[in-house]
Design an enzyme around this catalytic site. Structure first.
Site, PDB file in Angstrom:
ATOM      1  N   ASP A  63       0.882  -1.165   0.000  1.00 15.44           N
ATOM      2  CA  ASP A  63       0.000   0.000   0.000  1.00 15.44           C
ATOM      3  C   ASP A  63       0.920   1.215   0.000  1.00 15.44           C
ATOM      4  O   ASP A  63       1.592   1.502   0.990  1.00 15.44           O
ATOM      5  CB  ASP A  63      -0.896  -0.008   1.238  1.00 15.44           C
ATOM      6  CG  ASP A  63      -1.912   1.127   1.231  1.00 15.44           C
ATOM      7  OD1 ASP A  63      -1.690   2.134   0.528  1.00 15.44           O
ATOM      8  OD2 ASP A  63      -2.931   1.009   1.932  1.00 15.44           O
ATOM      9  N   ASN A  90       3.576   5.220 -10.264  1.00 18.93           N
ATOM     10  CA  ASN A  90       2.390   5.162 -11.107  1.00 18.93           C
ATOM     11  C   ASN A  90       1.109   4.857 -10.327  1.00 18.93           C
ATOM     12  O   ASN A  90       0.014   5.119 -10.815  1.00 18.93           O
ATOM     13  CB  ASN A  90       2.629   4.094 -12.195  1.00 18.93           C
ATOM     14  CG  ASN A  90       1.387   3.747 -12.952  1.00 18.93           C
ATOM     15  OD1 ASN A  90       0.869   4.528 -13.736  1.00 18.93           O
ATOM     16  ND2 ASN A  90       0.878   2.528 -12.726  1.00 18.93           N
ATOM     17  N   TYR A 155      -8.211  13.560  -7.406  1.00 17.47           N
ATOM     18  CA  TYR A 155      -7.159  13.138  -8.337  1.00 17.47           C
ATOM     19  C   TYR A 155      -6.407  14.350  -8.897  1.00 17.47           C
ATOM     20  O   TYR A 155      -5.170  14.371  -8.918  1.00 17.47           O
ATOM     21  CB  TYR A 155      -7.780  12.330  -9.472  1.00 17.47           C
ATOM     22  CG  TYR A 155      -6.806  11.842 -10.507  1.00 17.47           C
ATOM     23  CD1 TYR A 155      -6.055  10.689 -10.293  1.00 17.47           C
ATOM     24  CD2 TYR A 155      -6.643  12.523 -11.702  1.00 17.47           C
ATOM     25  CE1 TYR A 155      -5.159  10.230 -11.256  1.00 17.47           C
ATOM     26  CE2 TYR A 155      -5.752  12.079 -12.668  1.00 17.47           C
ATOM     27  CZ  TYR A 155      -5.019  10.928 -12.443  1.00 17.47           C
ATOM     28  OH  TYR A 155      -4.121  10.489 -13.399  1.00 17.47           O
ATOM     29  N   LYS A 159      -2.398  15.191  -8.417  1.00 19.54           N
ATOM     30  CA  LYS A 159      -1.482  15.274  -9.560  1.00 19.54           C
ATOM     31  C   LYS A 159      -0.830  16.652  -9.640  1.00 19.54           C
ATOM     32  O   LYS A 159       0.343  16.776 -10.002  1.00 19.54           O
ATOM     33  CB  LYS A 159      -2.229  14.956 -10.852  1.00 19.54           C
ATOM     34  CG  LYS A 159      -2.588  13.478 -11.010  1.00 19.54           C
ATOM     35  CD  LYS A 159      -1.346  12.607 -11.045  1.00 19.54           C
ATOM     36  CE  LYS A 159      -1.687  11.155 -11.324  1.00 19.54           C
ATOM     37  NZ  LYS A 159      -0.492  10.274 -11.328  1.00 19.54           N
ATOM     38  N   THR A 192      -8.053   1.966 -19.280  1.00 22.62           N
ATOM     39  CA  THR A 192      -7.546   1.109 -18.210  1.00 22.62           C
ATOM     40  C   THR A 192      -8.714   0.677 -17.316  1.00 22.62           C
ATOM     41  O   THR A 192      -9.806   1.249 -17.389  1.00 22.62           O
ATOM     42  CB  THR A 192      -6.492   1.847 -17.368  1.00 22.62           C
ATOM     43  OG1 THR A 192      -7.135   2.919 -16.653  1.00 22.62           O
ATOM     44  CG2 THR A 192      -5.382   2.399 -18.242  1.00 22.62           C
TER      45      THR A 192
END
Length: 335
Positions: A63, A90, A155, A159, A192
């Site tokens: 994790d 990633n 997210y 980023k 994905t």
């Protein structure tokens, strides 16, 4: 830029998607690969693919939000595979929902995995690379690292944070005259499995914003960045380049455009299943716990190549071709 050759690589988030596709490419070079992720089924399947390509594989359940686990993984890689030459960050998780429908603990968890996971991975990578004064760290980013969009606040925020953190680190490495290199690869929408297993509160099934690319497009760019990390960052796909550039020029216009279009463009016409899985807190390899592989469910709509990404990786060839064409045109006009 001088090419960097690796013998031992670490890939986080390696059990599916971009990490899985990148592992396949590196394995064909004979590079030993440590595969870090949470899902056991995906990890085992990815390791088998690496071994089938003739390389050594070391799957480790980790994790990335837990620093001690990342430290232990780095120690195991060094002991079983050898010194780490390449580390690819990633791994991520997120929530598809408006910000006000995202619970504080969910936002924190997504940030810990997607941002602090990169911080932890980078710290461990440097601990192994700095004493040898060599190595490459690749931060897998996104067009959303420069342009936030609705329904993905956690997210996008993470980023953006990765970019700021990496820029600070790069300056420090330059100050120290370190030969350890760090670069970023910013990706477009990809086919994905994330859209099948991220926590979602959307009424309809989540989808990547078209145009959609296969994960192999991203993997080729990541491997190119690992080979030549002298560039600060790589932009993959025309949508990534256009999004980043447009945000620099007309950010207010993009605000209004995304407010009008981004809710629908991130959802299909199909209702979201009531029993959809969510991997925010626990790994979900697939609907039944099986290996999900590199690809999602949007293959019929996905592009397997990107002209922009190819030109970005082959700047000298592209520049030479354009120069030759210009010289040819000038010569023709003179005659």
């Amino acid at each position: 830029m001088r090419r960097q050759d690796a013998r031992v690589a670490v890939i986080t988030g390696a059990s599916a998607g971009v990490g899985r596709a990148t592992a396949r490419l590196l394995a064909r070079r004979g590079i030993a690969i440590a595969l870090l992720a949470r899902g056991r089924a995906g990890l085992d399947a990815a390791a088998e693919e690496v071994r089938a390509a003739g390389s050594r594989a070391l799957p480790i359940e980790v994790d990335m939000a837990e620093y001690d686990q990342v430290v232990a993984a780095g120690q195991r890689v060094a002991a079983e595979l050898g010194p780490v030459d390449l580390w690819i960050n990633n791994a991520f998780s997120s929530v598809f929902a408006p910000f006000q429908q995202t619970r504080p603990e969910e936002f924190r968890r997504a940030t810990e995995v997607t941002y602090l996971g990169y911080v932890h991975g980078t710290r461990v990578a440097l601990a192994h690379m700095t004493p040898r004064d060599r190595g490459t760290i690749v931060q897998v980013g996104s067009a959303l690292a420069y342009r936030g969009i609705p329904l993905q606040a956690a997210y996008c925020g993470a980023k953006h944070a990765v970019v700021g953190f990496t820029e600070s680190l790069r300056c420090e490495l330059l100050h120290d005259k370190s030969k350890v290199k760090v670069t970023m690869v910013h990706l477009p929408a990809l086919n994905t499995p994330q859209f099948d297993w991220l926590l979602s509160r959307l009424p309809r099934r989540a989808q990547p914003v078209p145009p959609i690319y296969e994960p192999e497009v991203a993997a080729r760019a990541i491997v190119a960045a690992a080979d030549r990390p002298g560039r600060r960052e790589y932009w993959v796909g025309a949508p990534t380049a256009l999004t980043i550039l447009a945000n620099r020029i007309v950010p207010g216009l993009l605000d209004r455009y995304l407010a009008r279009t981004a809710y629908d463009s991130q959802q299909t016409d199909r209702p979201a299943p009531p029993d959809r899985p969510a991997n925010l807190w626990h790994p979900v390899d697939g609907p039944g716990g099986e290996d999900q592989g590199a690809h999602g469910s949007f293959t019929p709509r996905s592009h397997s190549h990107s002209a922009q990404a190819w030109l970005s990786r082959h700047r000298l060839v592209a520049t030479g071709g354009l120069t030759g064409a210009a010289v040819g045109v000038l010569a023709w006009r003179r005659h």
